[in-house]
Design a protein around this motif. Structure first.
Motif, PDB file in Angstrom:
ATOM      1  N   GLY A  40      40.153  36.033  44.515  1.00  0.00           N
ATOM      2  CA  GLY A  40      39.145  34.988  44.505  1.00  0.00           C
ATOM      3  C   GLY A  40      38.373  35.043  43.195  1.00  0.00           C
ATOM      4  O   GLY A  40      37.958  36.117  42.762  1.00  0.00           O
ATOM      5  N   GLU A  55      34.924  37.096  51.474  1.00  0.00           N
ATOM      6  CA  GLU A  55      33.518  37.379  51.233  1.00  0.00           C
ATOM      7  C   GLU A  55      32.622  36.227  51.704  1.00  0.00           C
ATOM      8  O   GLU A  55      33.017  35.060  51.665  1.00  0.00           O
ATOM      9  N   TYR A  80      30.085  37.283  47.417  1.00  0.00           N
ATOM     10  CA  TYR A  80      30.668  36.842  46.132  1.00  0.00           C
ATOM     11  C   TYR A  80      29.629  36.973  45.017  1.00  0.00           C
ATOM     12  O   TYR A  80      29.919  37.436  43.910  1.00  0.00           O
ATOM     13  N   GLY A  93      39.326  40.919  45.444  1.00  0.00           N
ATOM     14  CA  GLY A  93      40.569  41.059  46.196  1.00  0.00           C
ATOM     15  C   GLY A  93      40.533  42.220  47.162  1.00  0.00           C
ATOM     16  O   GLY A  93      39.508  42.915  47.270  1.00  0.00           O
ATOM     17  N   ASN A 142      41.394  30.986  44.681  1.00  0.00           N
ATOM     18  CA  ASN A 142      40.245  30.292  45.306  1.00  0.00           C
ATOM     19  C   ASN A 142      39.013  30.614  44.492  1.00  0.00           C
ATOM     20  O   ASN A 142      39.026  31.552  43.696  1.00  0.00           O
TER      21      ASN A 142
HETATM   22  N1  HPA Z   1      38.471  37.574  48.360  1.00  0.00           N
HETATM   23  C1  HPA Z   1      39.183  38.680  48.622  1.00  0.00           C
HETATM   24  N2  HPA Z   1      40.500  38.713  48.515  1.00  0.00           N
HETATM   25  C2  HPA Z   1      41.142  37.605  48.116  1.00  0.00           C
HETATM   26  C3  HPA Z   1      40.455  36.428  47.833  1.00  0.00           C
HETATM   27  C4  HPA Z   1      39.050  36.413  47.962  1.00  0.00           C
HETATM   28  O1  HPA Z   1      38.367  35.394  47.725  1.00  0.00           O
HETATM   29  N3  HPA Z   1      41.382  35.506  47.464  1.00  0.00           N
HETATM   30  C5  HPA Z   1      42.593  36.124  47.523  1.00  0.00           C
HETATM   31  N4  HPA Z   1      42.446  37.398  47.919  1.00  0.00           N
END
Ligand code: HPA
Length: 272
Positions: free
Chosen positions: A115, A192, A197, A209, A234
């Protein structure tokens, strides 16, 4: 059987299946297994056939160890990895790294879907991991495996500076834009909260991650050279009113960027 005996057993099995010591091991994260399709003359070892390897239960993770040629070198690729959130112990999560070390492999490429927490990042960006923050239990807790490395390993340069430089040079040649940043590894499996975040951003993170860090710690303990790359799947900021994190979107976004990462890894491996 002790952990050390298990490592040896797995290594002996893999050695019996492959003709040469691989030049590099590659760990393919969520939705990034596509690189494995580019491996020539593949020898496919399903994890279920390898002693002490676990099942790969995570979405977007196939569960094969694949030996073959990529970029003119011999590679050993994990199509899918083991995560702490799957309920595996840190010893289990990092067993493949110990096995790669025991096989005499000196370089490891790790990849993941992550993310974006740096507001400059966009879905589909590739990020060179230049450093990490570990928010999981440290995989080296417990009796030190002296045959692999020291009790208190240095972590000043976890990601190889020369490989990072090579990656940037190749990215320019291939016209692939790159980000660079700090990966924050949490346990998951929850994504999160917005506050988390933000917290990751405040402590110095660029991407979030649930993997990679334990493997990198164990690889560095064993003095393997490490190169890491995150695919931003994302954005952990400026959430639209109807936004939700969804694992299928993550895997899809990773898959869409996988080709760029495959091209970079292939040319980096060629230059090894
Ligand atoms: N957070 C944690 N792990 C992840 C994310 C995230 O937003 N996206 C892909 N793996």
């Amino acid at each position: 059987m002790t952990y050390t005996e298990k490592i040896k057993e797995s290594a002996v099995f893999i050695q019996s299946k492959i003709p040469k010591t691989p030049d590099v091991a590659i760990v393919l994260g969520s939705g990034l297994g596509d690189l494995a399709e580019h491996i020539q003359n593949p020898i496919v070892m399903p994890y279920s056939t390898i002693p002490n390897f676990m099942a790969s239960t995570a979405v977007g993770h196939k569960g094969n160890l694949i030996y073959g040629e990529l970029g003119g070198k011999n590679v050993l690729a994990m199509q899918g990895r083991f995560h702490f959130y799957e309920g595996y112990s840190m010893e289990q999560v990092t067993l493949p790294m110990r096995v790669f070390n025991a096989l005499g492999i000196s370089t490891v490429f790790v990849s993941n879907a992550a993310g974006g927490i740096n507001p400059e990042f966009r879905v589909g960006n590739l990020m060179i991991i230049k450093d990490h923050i570990n928010l999981m239990p440290n995989p080296l807790i417990g009796k030190n495996l002296e045959e692999f490395g020291p009790r208190f390993p240095d972590m000043t340069r976890p990601y190889d500076l020369e490989l990072i430089k090579t990656c940037k040079e190749i990215a320019v040649k291939l016209n692939i834009p790159l980000q660079e940043g700090v990966y924050v590894g949490g346990t998951g499996p929850t994504y999160e909260t917005p506050a988390e975040y933000k917290y990751f951003r405040i402590i110095g993170g660029d991407a979030a991650g649930m993997s990679t860090v334990p493997e990198v710690i164990v690889a560095r303990h064993g003095n393997m050279r490490v190169f890491g790359m995150s695919v931003i799947t994302n954005e952990g900021f400026d959430f639209a009113e109807d936004f939700v994190n969804d694992e299928n979107d993550v895997v899809e976004a990773a898959g869409a960027a996988a080709e760029k990462m495959t091209a970079l890894f292939t040319e980096m491996i060629r230059s090894l």
